[in-house]
Design an enzyme around this catalytic site. Structure first.
Site, short mmCIF file in Angstrom:
data_model
loop_
_atom_site.label_atom_id
_atom_site.label_comp_id
_atom_site.label_asym_id
_atom_site.label_seq_id
_atom_site.Cartn_x
_atom_site.Cartn_y
_atom_site.Cartn_z
N TYR A 10 -7.59 -2.83 3.01
CA TYR A 10 -6.65 -3.59 2.19
C TYR A 10 -6.03 -4.75 2.97
O TYR A 10 -5.83 -5.84 2.42
CB TYR A 10 -5.55 -2.69 1.66
CG TYR A 10 -5.93 -1.84 0.47
CD1 TYR A 10 -6.62 -2.39 -0.61
CD2 TYR A 10 -5.61 -0.50 0.42
CE1 TYR A 10 -6.97 -1.62 -1.71
CE2 TYR A 10 -5.95 0.28 -0.68
CZ TYR A 10 -6.63 -0.28 -1.74
OH TYR A 10 -6.97 0.49 -2.82
N LEU A 30 -7.93 5.16 -3.41
CA LEU A 30 -7.28 4.16 -2.56
C LEU A 30 -8.20 3.88 -1.37
O LEU A 30 -8.65 4.82 -0.71
CB LEU A 30 -5.93 4.66 -2.05
CG LEU A 30 -4.73 4.59 -3.00
CD1 LEU A 30 -3.58 5.40 -2.43
CD2 LEU A 30 -4.31 3.15 -3.22
N SER A 31 -8.44 2.63 -1.08
CA SER A 31 -9.21 2.28 0.11
C SER A 31 -8.35 2.46 1.36
O SER A 31 -7.13 2.62 1.28
CB SER A 31 -9.69 0.82 0.04
OG SER A 31 -10.62 0.65 -1.00
N ALA A 32 -8.98 2.45 2.52
CA ALA A 32 -8.26 2.60 3.78
C ALA A 32 -7.33 1.41 3.99
O ALA A 32 -7.63 0.28 3.60
CB ALA A 32 -9.24 2.71 4.94
N ARG A 41 3.01 3.25 0.78
CA ARG A 41 1.68 3.71 0.38
C ARG A 41 1.73 5.13 -0.19
O ARG A 41 0.98 5.47 -1.11
CB ARG A 41 0.74 3.65 1.59
CG ARG A 41 -0.70 4.11 1.32
CD ARG A 41 -1.56 3.92 2.56
NE ARG A 41 -2.83 4.61 2.47
CZ ARG A 41 -3.93 4.10 1.94
NH1 ARG A 41 -3.88 2.89 1.43
NH2 ARG A 41 -5.05 4.80 1.90
#
Length: 407
Positions: free
Chosen positions: A69, A63-65, A38
């Site tokens: 995802y 970026l989402s948490a 990540r």
């Protein structure tokens, strides 16, 4: 503000925490998460936050948490050979993980509103293909990204087996999103502040399941041109693999089978990942959590299969975790790379089989040139890249007496 799971020290520990909290529940999803670090999708100055279960935003990059995802990946129920459409594809982090599962005969398309984010995603994709050893463990379905508003996709574009939208979908756009899906397909999107899974069970039949309470930034409405017409987004065509690509896929697959057979015959076990250093496992009190996805955007956890009212504040360490800390394990050996490089083949063919990987795929060309009474030595460092082109950095050095003649 807090994450749904504890922060990790590296990508593997982050995945361990997501598994323990039951956000990651299947082996395919776990393998995809472990294969792509990540932190590689963060700007250098923000990488210290990469393994926290928090979203990140810088300008248009978002970026989402990780817990979001992982829920999305599990809900999509991905399988090799399926077609996938990512609406609001962003950095390409999710699309690349999906591509590891879809395999070489899948379809992996993304639509992103901001052209600078598309460029960022392409750079990150190229970096992953060129430098990551985990790339060789998979048959990859490389994502293709196009710029445009995902609410303006041309109506003559093909439908997809799996669709994900990474922005809040207004109720009036629900039918439009469903129209992108094949019969039997799955659509995952934030709808009415719930991460929602919709399965198309028939031409006009749907099953809906609410997964998680969330609050995403809403979809941006299309801006019409001066003529009043919308700018239709044309998705990439469904191209047929070239014979050359098919040969590479078949050869790499055969080599992988040989490696597995050699490993089984020598040890009696299949290939296994290098064991990671053991970590202390701490179980915390169950709590409701909030994950910020933007300055004013959050996602709150409403339930988790791992919730247990009988949990105490702290679980005792297991006996094996009390052992003295072990030294950091050596990096895993890339068996496929080693096997390809050992084959009695011309170097260009080896590089092709390795997708022109950066590691070990640079070489130096040295020549000499007379200019008047002076002799110059010219060095070219050549790098073979994943886009099948050569990058050269010529360096001109004045020669010293006794330099050999032109070669």
């Amino acid at each position: 503000m807090g994450g749904a799971v504890s922060a990790g020290e590296d990508n593997d520990e982050l995945i361990d925490n997501l598994k323990e909290a039951q956000y990651i529940r299947t082996e395919l999803v776990e393998q995809a998460f472990r294969a792509i670090d990540r932190a590689d999708y963060y700007l250098e100055e923000f990488k210290e936050n990469a393994y926290k279960d928090l979203a990140w935003k810088h300008g248009n990059i978002h970026l989402s948490a990780p817990c979001i995802y992982s829920e999305v990946m599990e809900a999509l129920d991905l399988q090799p050979g399926l077609s996938f459409l990512n609406l609001g594809s962003g950095t390409g982090y999710l699309s690349s993980m999906v591509g590891l599962i879809l395999g070489p005969f899948g379809v992996n398309h993304g639509v992103e509103l901001h052209s600078d984010v598309i460029e960022y995603a392409k750079q990150k994709l190229d970096f992953f293909i060129r430098t990551s050893d985990s790339f060789d463990k998979f048959d990859f379905c490389e994502p293709s990204f196009v710029t445009g508003n995902c609410l303006e996709i041309s109506p003559d574009c093909s439908q997809y087996d799996r669709v994900y939208c990474g922005a809040g979908v207004q109720k009036e756009h629900e039918e439009y999103m469903k129209s992108l899906l094949k019969v039997g397909g799955i659509l995952v999107m934030p709808l009415e502040e719930k991460l929602t899974k919709i399965t198309r069970t028939g031409p006009s039949a749907w099953e809906t399941k609410k997964i998680l309470a969330v609050s995403f930034a809403p979809l941006i409405q299309p801006c019409h041109s001066e003529s009043g017409k919308s700018r239709l987004v044309q998705l990439p065509p469904l191209a047929v693999r070239s014979l050359q690509d098919l040969a590479r896929i078949a050869i790499r697959g055969t080599i992988k089978k040989v490696i597995r057979q050699e490993t089984v015959s020598s040890s009696g076990n299949g290939l296994k990942n290098t064991p990671r250093a053991k970590r202390r496992r701490v179980r915390r009190r169950r709590m409701e959590t909030i994950v910020f996805l933007d300055k004013e955007v959050f996602a709150s956890r409403i339930s988790s299969p791992s919730d247990d009212n009988s949990c105490e504040d702290l679980e005792e360490e297991r006996e094996e975790d009390r052992a003295p800390p072990e030294s950091k394990p050596a990096p895993p050996v890339n068996f496929l790379r080693e096997k390809v490089l050992s084959l009695p083949l011309p170097d260009p063919l080896k590089y092709y089989l390795l997708y022109y990987r950066e590691k070990r795929n640079c070489f130096c060309i040295i020549g000499y040139h007379h200019h008047g009474k002076e002799l110059y030595k010219i060095e070219f460092t050549v790098y073979v890249t994943s886009v099948y082109t050569f990058r050269s950095s010529p360096k001109l050095l004045r020669s010293t007496p006794g330099t050999p003649p032109l070669q």
